[in-house]
Design a protein around this motif. Structure first.
Motif, mmCIF file in Angstrom:
data_model
loop_
_atom_site.group_PDB
_atom_site.id
_atom_site.type_symbol
_atom_site.label_atom_id
_atom_site.label_comp_id
_atom_site.label_asym_id
_atom_site.label_seq_id
_atom_site.Cartn_x
_atom_site.Cartn_y
_atom_site.Cartn_z
ATOM 1 N N LYS A 3 0.701 -1.388 -0.067
ATOM 2 C CA LYS A 3 0.394 0.076 -0.214
ATOM 3 C C LYS A 3 0.749 1.152 0.106
ATOM 4 O O LYS A 3 0.007 2.276 0.056
ATOM 5 N N LEU A 4 2.716 1.081 0.123
ATOM 6 C CA LEU A 4 2.986 2.523 0.115
ATOM 7 C C LEU A 4 3.783 1.960 -1.458
ATOM 8 O O LEU A 4 4.628 1.316 -0.834
ATOM 9 N N LEU A 5 4.094 3.097 -2.162
ATOM 10 C CA LEU A 5 5.340 3.264 -2.791
ATOM 11 C C LEU A 5 5.385 4.240 -3.385
ATOM 12 O O LEU A 5 5.306 5.293 -3.177
ATOM 13 N N SER A 6 6.873 4.834 -3.977
ATOM 14 C CA SER A 6 7.320 5.804 -5.214
ATOM 15 C C SER A 6 7.220 5.620 -6.212
ATOM 16 O O SER A 6 8.186 5.058 -6.560
ATOM 17 N N ALA A 7 7.364 7.302 -6.233
ATOM 18 C CA ALA A 7 6.503 6.964 -8.353
ATOM 19 C C ALA A 7 7.256 7.458 -8.495
ATOM 20 O O ALA A 7 7.505 9.385 -8.051
ATOM 21 N N LYS A 8 7.826 7.874 -10.117
ATOM 22 C CA LYS A 8 8.229 9.498 -10.736
ATOM 23 C C LYS A 8 6.831 9.676 -11.442
ATOM 24 O O LYS A 8 6.264 8.600 -12.212
ATOM 25 N N ILE A 9 6.353 10.838 -11.215
ATOM 26 C CA ILE A 9 4.615 11.484 -11.933
ATOM 27 C C ILE A 9 5.023 12.624 -13.184
ATOM 28 O O ILE A 9 6.240 13.572 -13.033
ATOM 29 N N LEU A 10 4.258 12.403 -14.076
ATOM 30 C CA LEU A 10 4.026 13.997 -14.606
ATOM 31 C C LEU A 10 2.846 15.035 -14.443
ATOM 32 O O LEU A 10 1.659 14.370 -14.786
ATOM 33 N N TRP A 11 2.794 15.867 -13.868
ATOM 34 C CA TRP A 11 1.979 16.337 -13.731
ATOM 35 C C TRP A 11 1.231 16.948 -14.693
ATOM 36 O O TRP A 11 1.338 18.251 -14.857
ATOM 37 N N MET A 12 -0.222 16.548 -14.587
ATOM 38 C CA MET A 12 -0.438 17.329 -15.755
ATOM 39 C C MET A 12 -2.619 17.990 -15.506
ATOM 40 O O MET A 12 -3.352 18.470 -16.858
ATOM 41 N N ASP A 13 -2.357 18.890 -14.079
ATOM 42 C CA ASP A 13 -3.005 19.256 -13.514
ATOM 43 C C ASP A 13 -3.256 20.586 -14.256
ATOM 44 O O ASP A 13 -2.092 21.010 -13.722
ATOM 45 N N ASP A 14 -3.980 21.711 -14.156
ATOM 46 C CA ASP A 14 -3.528 22.524 -13.997
ATOM 47 C C ASP A 14 -3.903 23.548 -12.855
ATOM 48 O O ASP A 14 -3.333 24.508 -12.726
ATOM 49 N N SER A 15 -4.864 22.163 -11.547
ATOM 50 C CA SER A 15 -3.765 22.779 -9.796
ATOM 51 C C SER A 15 -2.462 22.096 -9.524
ATOM 52 O O SER A 15 -2.489 21.096 -10.043
ATOM 53 N N GLU A 16 -2.104 22.499 -8.265
ATOM 54 C CA GLU A 16 -1.012 22.380 -8.273
ATOM 55 C C GLU A 16 -1.245 21.205 -7.601
ATOM 56 O O GLU A 16 -2.329 20.790 -6.958
ATOM 57 N N LEU A 17 -0.338 20.184 -7.419
ATOM 58 C CA LEU A 17 -0.010 19.051 -6.907
ATOM 59 C C LEU A 17 0.662 19.440 -4.918
ATOM 60 O O LEU A 17 1.913 19.945 -5.543
ATOM 61 N N THR A 18 0.293 19.568 -3.924
ATOM 62 C CA THR A 18 0.760 19.116 -2.818
ATOM 63 C C THR A 18 0.886 18.131 -2.159
ATOM 64 O O THR A 18 0.092 17.367 -2.259
ATOM 65 N N THR A 40 -4.575 14.045 23.489
ATOM 66 C CA THR A 40 -4.303 14.550 24.191
ATOM 67 C C THR A 40 -3.203 15.084 24.251
ATOM 68 O O THR A 40 -2.797 16.452 24.732
ATOM 69 N N TYR A 41 -2.877 14.643 23.368
ATOM 70 C CA TYR A 41 -1.439 15.200 22.664
ATOM 71 C C TYR A 41 -1.499 15.573 20.727
ATOM 72 O O TYR A 41 -0.561 16.199 19.977
ATOM 73 N N ARG A 42 -2.908 15.079 20.387
ATOM 74 C CA ARG A 42 -3.079 14.994 18.798
ATOM 75 C C ARG A 42 -4.593 16.147 18.827
ATOM 76 O O ARG A 42 -4.594 16.104 19.186
ATOM 77 N N LYS A 43 -4.501 16.484 17.595
ATOM 78 C CA LYS A 43 -5.452 17.242 17.134
ATOM 79 C C LYS A 43 -5.265 16.910 15.207
ATOM 80 O O LYS A 43 -4.612 16.666 14.959
ATOM 81 N N VAL A 44 -6.517 16.937 15.094
ATOM 82 C CA VAL A 44 -7.217 17.333 13.093
ATOM 83 C C VAL A 44 -6.579 18.938 12.672
ATOM 84 O O VAL A 44 -7.897 19.722 13.342
ATOM 85 N N VAL A 45 -5.435 18.982 11.953
ATOM 86 C CA VAL A 45 -5.606 20.652 11.514
ATOM 87 C C VAL A 45 -6.890 20.261 10.473
ATOM 88 O O VAL A 45 -6.499 19.651 9.485
ATOM 89 N N PHE A 46 -7.376 21.757 10.152
ATOM 90 C CA PHE A 46 -7.529 22.127 8.739
ATOM 91 C C PHE A 46 -6.639 21.853 7.568
ATOM 92 O O PHE A 46 -5.614 23.053 8.410
ATOM 93 N N HIS A 47 -7.492 21.519 6.339
ATOM 94 C CA HIS A 47 -6.111 21.813 5.602
ATOM 95 C C HIS A 47 -6.834 22.360 4.452
ATOM 96 O O HIS A 47 -7.282 21.102 3.957
ATOM 97 N N SER A 48 -6.441 23.428 3.223
ATOM 98 C CA SER A 48 -6.674 23.347 1.920
ATOM 99 C C SER A 48 -5.824 23.615 1.234
ATOM 100 O O SER A 48 -5.038 23.420 1.441
ATOM 101 N N THR A 49 -5.703 22.532 0.314
ATOM 102 C CA THR A 49 -5.050 21.725 -1.153
ATOM 103 C C THR A 49 -4.842 22.757 -1.831
ATOM 104 O O THR A 49 -4.281 22.305 -2.762
ATOM 105 N N ASN A 50 -5.912 23.466 -2.081
ATOM 106 C CA ASN A 50 -6.153 24.542 -3.200
ATOM 107 C C ASN A 50 -5.477 25.644 -3.098
ATOM 108 O O ASN A 50 -5.205 26.388 -1.858
#
Length: 562
Positions: free
Chosen positions: A308-323, A552-562
């Motif tokens: 389920k975990l892999l490393s890849a080399k990709i060509l990004w083709m989308d108008d929006s950014e990849l983060t 106790t030591y963790r939380k979930v942070v809101f995050h926008s990818t665009n």
């Protein structure tokens, strides 16, 4: 006659790709009479003053003819006396790089055109790199428009040196460099008297004679496309054999379920067969019921394993950014599922090949990244098993293809691949206490992002605060799955020991995921460890609900990818 050759023409915009293929078709008398007549009529209103414009044979879209460029991928099938061909004429404009990548994905050989007046350009480098990324092993660099530099040998040698530098940079194999004029026909279908200094073959002659060495892949494997059950007595698995061969009576392994069964029957179309090999579409019936559906793989004699975990080399083709952190549909073979790009490790400078650290990608950039899938599927390195090493990323909202790429490394399990967070002497532990937890406001889902890959040992200072975690300066970390305890004092690792030797020391206790362990005495620690040894997949949830606390030591942070 030699085997079918699938090739692609690519290069910078207006380098003459469509004209070159059109000239081959015209000179080889591979057009129907009405096609030839239509070409001559269309050319009279074209840009060449009535002379035949060979590019019109491939530039079929109205927008292409108006702009004088290729936009879509044009496929042409043709046959000479010596060989059959499928050619993909691809666009050279940077805006349509995604279309060019589609053409490269099917090709065995790439013809990369260069303008003799301009030499190697950025888009030339990008297309050569994409072809290499897609597994193309044979290259022809056609130095076009040689007539516009008066068939100058010195200019050809200058460009040849530029090409050799590019070949060395990309480690390209089986490279030929040919001076051509796509409009005038020099060295296209036959040798030209205008280039007496060139001693090699004409382009078409080279294409007819080139030997394509298709590397044989290990063992037999067939990704399952469909489960066929016409009645209650028959259950067959349909797909195309990607490598190897299979026969009735052979023992196969089903992945990812890892069950073994014997081949009861093989059906090729509507006929039963005793065996089948690479490239054949078949239905395979087994001698017993197994857990197999679309996306599973039947194998024999391979070392392929689910991950389920892999490393890849990709060509990004989308108008929006990849983060890092955004979730996509990931398609590998016949399997599609969700996955998260957990890390964009670096992008590749198209000009120099330099690896540049980055946190995001923009359209047409190439990068190395890590991808975490939602479940284990059957994947392998592209160089080992091509079909299981190709992937695309699909935007979950728009359903547009955002990236294509190849798998370079498969991490079957953390221990095997040495992905340890802590090491000391013979002790190793994996701990994920530095993972960040984000809530994606676009996909409305929670994802994990792991920015740290460093391995820590005694004396090292830990980053105890991140976006979604904050640990005390003194705590004990119990990595249950590896049986290791890490004692942290003043943010530094004071000791790493076997969990069997651990004693409660009146400091907060945290598990390997960064959750508080609710213990306050050595007796409670002993009970906690003993109960963990008795857990299984079914009871693990109840065990964690009883003993650990997330917030106790963790939380979930809101995050926008665009």
């Amino acid at each position: 006659m030699k085997s079918l050759l699938k090739f692609i023409t690519c290069g910078s915009v207006d380098d003459g790709k469509s004209t070159l293929i059109g000239h081959i078709l015209y000179d080889s008398k591979l057009l129907y009479a009405d096609q030839e007549k239509a070409l001559e009529l269309d050319s009279k209103v074209g840009s060449r003053g009535g002379a035949i414009d060979y590019s019109l044979l491939l530039d079929g879209l109205m927008a292409e003819r108006e702009q004088g460029i290729t936009i879509d991928v044009a496929y042409r099938y043709f046959t000479t006396d010596n060989r059959s061909f499928i050619v993909a004429d691809t666009p050279g404009h940077e805006e349509y790089t995604r279309n060019m990548a589609v053409g490269a994905s099917f090709a065995e050989l790439a013809i990369i055109l260069l303008d003799a007046k301009q030499g190697v350009l950025v888009q030339t480098r990008r297309h050569a790199r994409i072809c290499s990324l897609m597994g193309v092993k044979h290259f022809v660099f056609a130095v076009n428009k040689i007539d516009l530099v008066d068939y100058n040998h010195e200019r050809f040698l200058e460009i040849e040196e530029q090409i050799k530098e590019l070949v060395k940079e990309l480690s390209l194999e089986n490279v030929h460099i040919i001076p051509v004029s796509a409009t005038e026909g020099d060295n296209v279908t036959k040798k030209s008297a205008n280039t007496p200094w060139y001693s090699g073959e004409a382009l078409l002659t080279h294409l007819e004679n080139v030997e394509i060495d298709n590397k044989s892949e290990e063992g037999f494997y067939m990704p399952v496309q469909r489960v066929c059950r016409p009645n209650h007595t028959f259950r067959g698995f349909q797909g195309e054999i990607e490598a190897g061969s299979i026969a009735v009576g052979d023992e196969i392994t089903t992945l990812p379920s890892n069950e073994k069964a014997l081949v009861k029957s093989i059906h090729v179309t509507d006929k039963e067969s005793q065996s089948a090999g690479q490239g054949q579409a078949v239905t395979i019936q087994l001698n017993k019921e197994v857990d197999v559906s679309r996306g599973c793989v039947l194998t024999k004699g391979t070392s392929i394993a689910p991950s389920k975990l892999l490393s890849a080399k990709i060509l990004w083709m989308d108008d929006s950014e990849l983060t890092a952190g955004k979730e996509y549909f990931v398609k590998v073979g016949t399997k599609m599922l969700t996955g998260v790009v957990t890390d964009v490790k670096y992008k590749i400078d198209v000009n120099t090949g330099e690896h540049l650290p980055t946190g995001y990608l923009t359209k047409n950039e190439i990068a190395a990244c890590d991808i975490l899938l939602s479940e284990k599927i059957v994947v392998d390195e592209f160089d080992a098993h091509k079909t299981l090493g190709e992937l695309i990323l699909i935007d979950r909202i728009t359903n547009m293809t955002s990236a294509c790429g190849v798998i370079e490394d498969v991490h079957n399990n953390d221990a095997k691949n040495g992905k340890f967070a802590f090491e000391y002497n013979e002790l190793k532990a994996r701990g994920d206490i530095f993972e960040e937890f984000y809530y994606d406001t676009e996909t409305l889902s929670i994802f994990k992002y792991k920015p740290e890959e460093k391995t820590y040992t005694v004396g090292d200072e830990l980053p105890v605060e991140g976006d979604s975690y904050k640990y005390p300066e003194n705590f004990d970390l119990l990595v249950l799955r590896d049986g290791v305890a890490i004692e942290v004092r003043d943010k530094k690792i004071a000791n790493i020991k076997s969990i069997d030797d651990y004693k409660y020391q009146e400091v907060p206790v945290i598990n390997g995921r960064g959750f508080e362990v609710k213990v306050n005495s050595n007796e409670e620690v002993t009970t906690f460890l003993n109960e963990y040894k008795e857990t299984n997949e079914k009871t693990l949830g109840d065990f964690l609900n009883k003993w650990v606390k997330f917030e106790t030591y963790r939380k979930v942070v809101f995050h926008s990818t665009n």
